[in-house]
Write a protein that holds these residues in place. Structure first.
Motif, short mmCIF file in Angstrom:
data_model
loop_
_atom_site.label_atom_id
_atom_site.label_comp_id
_atom_site.label_asym_id
_atom_site.label_seq_id
_atom_site.Cartn_x
_atom_site.Cartn_y
_atom_site.Cartn_z
N VAL A 129 0.84 -1.20 0.00
CA VAL A 129 0.00 0.00 0.00
C VAL A 129 0.87 1.25 0.00
N GLU A 130 1.85 1.28 0.89
CA GLU A 130 2.72 2.45 0.99
C GLU A 130 3.53 2.66 -0.27
N ALA A 131 4.05 1.58 -0.85
CA ALA A 131 4.88 1.71 -2.04
C ALA A 131 4.08 2.30 -3.21
N ILE A 132 2.85 1.83 -3.38
CA ILE A 132 2.02 2.37 -4.47
C ILE A 132 1.65 3.82 -4.21
N LEU A 133 1.24 4.11 -2.97
CA LEU A 133 0.86 5.48 -2.63
C LEU A 133 2.03 6.45 -2.79
N SER A 134 3.19 6.07 -2.29
CA SER A 134 4.34 6.98 -2.36
C SER A 134 4.80 7.18 -3.80
N THR A 135 4.71 6.12 -4.62
CA THR A 135 5.08 6.25 -6.03
C THR A 135 4.13 7.22 -6.74
N LEU A 136 2.85 7.09 -6.47
CA LEU A 136 1.87 7.97 -7.10
C LEU A 136 2.00 9.40 -6.57
N ALA A 137 2.32 9.53 -5.30
CA ALA A 137 2.51 10.87 -4.73
C ALA A 137 3.71 11.56 -5.39
N ARG A 138 4.79 10.82 -5.62
CA ARG A 138 5.96 11.40 -6.30
C ARG A 138 5.61 11.80 -7.73
N ALA A 139 4.70 11.05 -8.33
CA ALA A 139 4.28 11.37 -9.70
C ALA A 139 3.50 12.68 -9.74
N GLY A 140 2.86 13.06 -8.61
CA GLY A 140 2.13 14.31 -8.56
C GLY A 140 0.70 14.20 -8.10
N PHE A 141 0.26 13.01 -7.77
CA PHE A 141 -1.11 12.84 -7.26
C PHE A 141 -1.16 13.22 -5.79
N ASP A 142 -2.28 13.84 -5.40
CA ASP A 142 -2.46 14.17 -3.98
C ASP A 142 -3.96 14.20 -3.66
#
Length: 241
Positions: A129-142
């Motif tokens: 869960v954390e790995a997917i969330l952090s990857t998407l957050a780095r991409a620019g999703f919030d």
């Protein structure tokens, strides 16, 4: 006397001795082995206990329910699904999808179990869960868009492979193949023009129109298109925000 002692020590319960001390890990390993060999039809606490040479009640000391056992089986199978870190979030997601698909391909009988257990159990892997969330957050999703993107990734990761490697009814005499082929071949071009024109390409290589799963008839090209389209769609969401 020696013969009597030998007979008495091995035949008391009629069950074979355990090859290793009973634990959650040995139970999960036996469950995976049974699932791989015999599929869901024979996947039960009773049969796992039989394979381990113990009574079913012994398993409940380590795994309180079948539901929890399935959750632990899935957690064990997907323990190594996470790719190495990559600064390009698109490459990381593509590798995640591919690794997930490889695991399901190696253990296709788990496919029907995944949807309801992978991310909805007490033994959920929070690293995933954390790995997917952090990857998407780095991409620019919030914010809410991060949640929506996360849900899209989970469905994308599970969905295609689960369908590709889903259980297909055994067809030893070819009856299913013959029936499905005849049905598609007989499709009226006036009513189903695209199906009729593309039937040769579709038979056994398209979902619904097949008699084998992905281990016998790979749907690799569809997987590549699906994952590329999902990642491109996520990227498009970022550029249009």
């Amino acid at each position: 006397m020696a013969a009597e002692r030998k007979t008495g020590s091995s035949g008391a319960s009629g069950r074979k001795r355990k090859s290793a001390p009973l634990s959650s890990e040995t139970i999960v390993a036996a469950a995976i082995d049974l699932l791989d060999r015999e599929g869901l039809d024979n996947f039960s606490i009773r049969n796992i206990a039989k394979a381990l040479g113990v009574y079913p009640t012994a398993l409940y000391w380590h795994v309180p329910s079948r539901h929890l056992l399935i959750a632990r089986v899935i957690a064990a199978l997907f323990a190594d699904v996470l790719p190495e870190d990559n600064p390009d979030w698109r490459i990381w997601l593509k590798e995640l999808f591919r690794r997930y698909r490889d695991i399901v391909r190696a253990h296709p009988n788990v496919a029907p179990l995944v949807g309801g257990h992978l991310v909805s159990s007490a033994s959920v892997d929070l690293r995933l869960v954390e790995a997917i969330l952090s990857t998407l957050a780095r991409a620019g999703f919030d914010g809410e868009r991060l949640v929506a993107a996360y849900n899209s990734v989970i469905v994308g990761m599970c969905g295609y492979a689960t369908q590709e490697f889903a259980h297909v009814f055994p067809d030893p005499d070819g009856a299913l193949e013959t029936s499905l082929t005849a049905s598609v071949e007989a499709a009226d071009p006036a009513l189903y023009p695209t199906l009729a024109a593309e039937r040769r390409r579709l038979l056994n290589r398209a979902l619904i129109l097949r008699w084998q799963n992905g281990n016998q008839a790979s749907l690799e090209s569809g997987f590549e298109m699906f994952t590329d389209a999902l990642i491109a769609g996520l990227e498009l969401q970022l550029t249009h925000h």
